[in-house]
Design an enzyme around this catalytic site. Structure first.
Site, PDB file in Angstrom:
ATOM      1  N   SER A  95      49.357  -2.919  13.667  1.00 25.36           N
ATOM      2  CA  SER A  95      48.861  -2.599  15.009  1.00 25.36           C
ATOM      3  C   SER A  95      48.188  -3.762  15.710  1.00 25.36           C
ATOM      4  O   SER A  95      47.945  -3.695  16.919  1.00 25.36           O
ATOM      5  CB  SER A  95      47.890  -1.421  14.940  1.00 25.36           C
ATOM      6  N   LYS A 133      39.221  -1.566  21.269  1.00 28.39           N
ATOM      7  CA  LYS A 133      40.078  -0.415  21.001  1.00 28.39           C
ATOM      8  C   LYS A 133      39.214   0.827  20.802  1.00 28.39           C
ATOM      9  O   LYS A 133      38.172   0.772  20.137  1.00 28.39           O
ATOM     10  CB  LYS A 133      40.923  -0.696  19.755  1.00 28.39           C
ATOM     11  N   SER A 170      49.407   0.205  17.269  1.00 35.58           N
ATOM     12  CA  SER A 170      48.684   1.224  18.005  1.00 35.58           C
ATOM     13  C   SER A 170      47.661   0.648  18.967  1.00 35.58           C
ATOM     14  O   SER A 170      47.151   1.349  19.845  1.00 35.58           O
ATOM     15  CB  SER A 170      47.975   2.166  17.021  1.00 35.58           C
TER      16      SER A 170
END
Length: 582
Positions: A173, A75, A149
């Site tokens: 997330s 990420k 996210s």
């Protein structure tokens, strides 16, 4: 080259098939290009970036590293040396000279980072649509959100581009996008994985999350990077946890406290999952979910919103116009809470934790939907805050209450949209949750990742001991309508032991990096609806895992916890349980 989905699939290519790391990683990159329109990546590694990784591994024995040549995604709020970190905002971008601590551990284990993935800007959403690099696209239906996210990291695993990836999880997330992508999402205990080298969202609550195709791989990655980091003030030492027994108590919110936001399909799938968990030895206990709900509201409607502002204050104060409107509104609202608000929030959290701890003490774990519903992307654009809040109903309280959690796939709606459930327990129960999660996932009968949803009828299971045909426990399969498919053998990556204190006698199969042998197994097809009751009778230290066969196929089967074979007689050289019995 056959499809590569799991860590075991990749290791098989190197250790058994003898393929080179350049060839395998190139196939991974080629597959990634097939999903270029899904907004998975912010930056992908090129050949010049990958060259040092290739050179290092080409001088190593594939069996010498537990993640030799295994690609993974990161990420883009987690640092990879030599690749820009943007946190989903180009103006915030910086070029780190060092890897984040967790990334470093994985690279030292032989893994190769192939890119930085898309995210809700500054990790400020559960939807996957709040990114200037494009909205995350649900791979099962592009009209729906991918979840966030950590949208790109989950999508990369769902698509089968990488077998595992790293995300972050402050409010859900690492779990919501796992549910919407039909994969496993592990949210470790707060502080179990170092957050050094991670752009903070709420630093005191942030966790590095792990996405994988199965619970076994999630646990493997967790063990490799779950090392205390003396330079991270939030890093914590693991506690020794006793695994759940064959019978366990799981809490489910009172029916009137469950929220599905009008999604009757998700509601039905949840109750099906409850029944499956009961069939696996679980005892359902109704719990009062109200303290968890109130705790969840503290995260965005209490003083913890100030921590989001604190994490990037300098940038927010000087370049707030670089943020998306919805992100700006969330982060700048963190300037409003006072010191008194913070103390009042901590006081109330302490009260709620006392109450929730008593509830958790009455059960071994709780099970909830990972998300009560899934939304279309156009719905999120119209109501970005309210609907995002709905998606956090079952997730926002976890880190505030210091829980560990694992999101696992749990079926599909009639429209082909994935559904998932989350198992949660106190801190440090990751492996216990993953063990139960693996059984529950198998009981669903569905494979993980991007599949064509259909109602499965059978589960293929490899057996290597007393459940083989003609042996004392084989009736536990045949009584449930299981049938023998074929006789086979494992890849030469296992050691075999005769376990003590079992009646009838049983073996233990342990996967190893080197020194293993080929072990005889039988493949049985068991009806999906019977799998739960069958597996509930399998005692510890045996657990469900993924077995690599001699032909490279991966199937479900019995593996043994390594601690249980200490002092046991090794019988690997005999090649099978029947040979030992003779």
């Amino acid at each position: 080259m056959r499809e590569l989905k799991t860590i075991g699939d990749y290791l098989h290519q190197y250790r058994v098939e003898g393929r080179g790391v350049r060839e395998v990683i190139q196939s991974c990159l080629d597959k990634s290009s097939m999903f270029d329109d899904k907004n998975i990546w912010i930056a992908k590694a090129d050949t010049s970036f990958l060259e040092p990784y290739f050179l290092r591994l080409e001088g190593c024995d594939p069996a010498s590293l537990p993640l030799y040549g295994v690609p993974f995604a990161v990420k883009d709020n987690i640092d990879i040396a030599g690749m820009n970190t943007t946190a989903g905002c180009a103006e915030f971008s910086y070029l780190p000279s060092e890897h984040a601590f967790v990334v470093k551990q994985l690279i030292e284990a032989g893994a190769i980072p192939i890119g930085k993935t898309n995210l809700d800007q500054f990790a400020s959403g559960l939807v996957g649509t709040r990114s200037p690099y494009g909205e995350g696209i649900n791979l099962f239906n592009p009209d729906y959100v991918s979840g966030g996210s950590s949208s790109g990291s989950a999508l990369a695993v769902t698509a089968g581009i990488v077998p595992f990836s790293l995300g972050t999880d402050t409010a859900g997330s690492g779990r919501v996008p796992a549910a919407f992508g039909n994969i496993v999402g592990l949210k470790p205990t707060r502080g179990a994985l170092s957050i050094r080298g991670v752009v903070p969202a709420c630093k005191s609550l942030d966790c590095v999350a792990i996405f994988a195709q199965n619970c076994e791989d999630a646990g493997r990655v967790y063990d490799l990077c779950g090392i205390v980091d003396d330079e991270d003030s939030f890093s914590r030492s693991k506690s020794c946890i006793i695994p759940f027994g064959g019978t366990f108590r799981f809490g489910v919110p009172r029916e009137e406290q469950l929220e599905f936001f009008g999604n009757s399909a998700y509601e039905s799938l949840f109750w099906e999952s409850v029944k499956k968990l009961e069939s696996l030895g679980g005892i359902r206990c109704e719990i009062d979910f109200s303290p968890f709900i109130e705790t969840a509201k503290l995260l965005y409607h209490g003083p913890w919103i100030a921590e989001r502002y604190c994490g990037i204050k300098s940038f927010a104060d000087t370049q707030s116009d670089a943020m998306l409107d919805v992100t700006r509104g969330i982060i700048l609202s963190g300037a409003k809470p006072s010191a008194m608000d913070a103390f009042e929030g901590f006081y109330r959290l302490s009260e709620l934790k006392k109450i929730s701890d008593r509830i958790m003490d009455s059960v071994d774990m709780i099970m909830t939907p990972t998300a009560g519903t899934i939304y279309r992307r156009d719905e999120i654009r119209e109501q970005p805050l309210a609907l995002n809040t709905n998606l956090g109903y079952y997730t926002n309280f976890m880190n505030l209450l210091d829980l560990s959690a694992c999101a696992v796939p749990a079926g599909f709606t009639s429209e082909g949209l994935p559904f998932g459930v989350t198992l949660a327990a106190p801190a440090w129960y990751e492996h216990s949750l993953l063990n139960v999660g693996a059984k529950l996932h198998a009981a669903s009968g569905y494979e993980s990742g991007l599949i064509e949803p259909h109602q499965p009828k059978t589960v293929v299971l490899a057996v290597c001991g007393a459940h083989m045909s003609g042996l004392p426990l084989n009736h536990e399969l045949t009584d449930r309508g299981a049938r023998l498919v074929e006789k086979s053998s494992t890849a030469p990556q296992y050691r075999f032991f005769a376990l003590e204190n079992f009646t009838p006698p049983r073996p233990g199969l342990v996967q190893v990096n080197e020194g293993g042998g080929t072990i005889e197994v039988e493949l049985w097809e068991i009806p999906s609806e019977e799998f739960g009751s069958f597996f509930s009778g399998v005692p510890s230290p045996l657990a469900l895992g993924s077995l690599i066969l001699a032909d490279g196929k991966v199937v479900k089967g019995f593996l043994c916890e390594s601690y249980a074979v200490e002092g046991a007689k090794e019988i690997t050289a005999l090649g099978g349980w029947r040979n030992y019995l003779q």
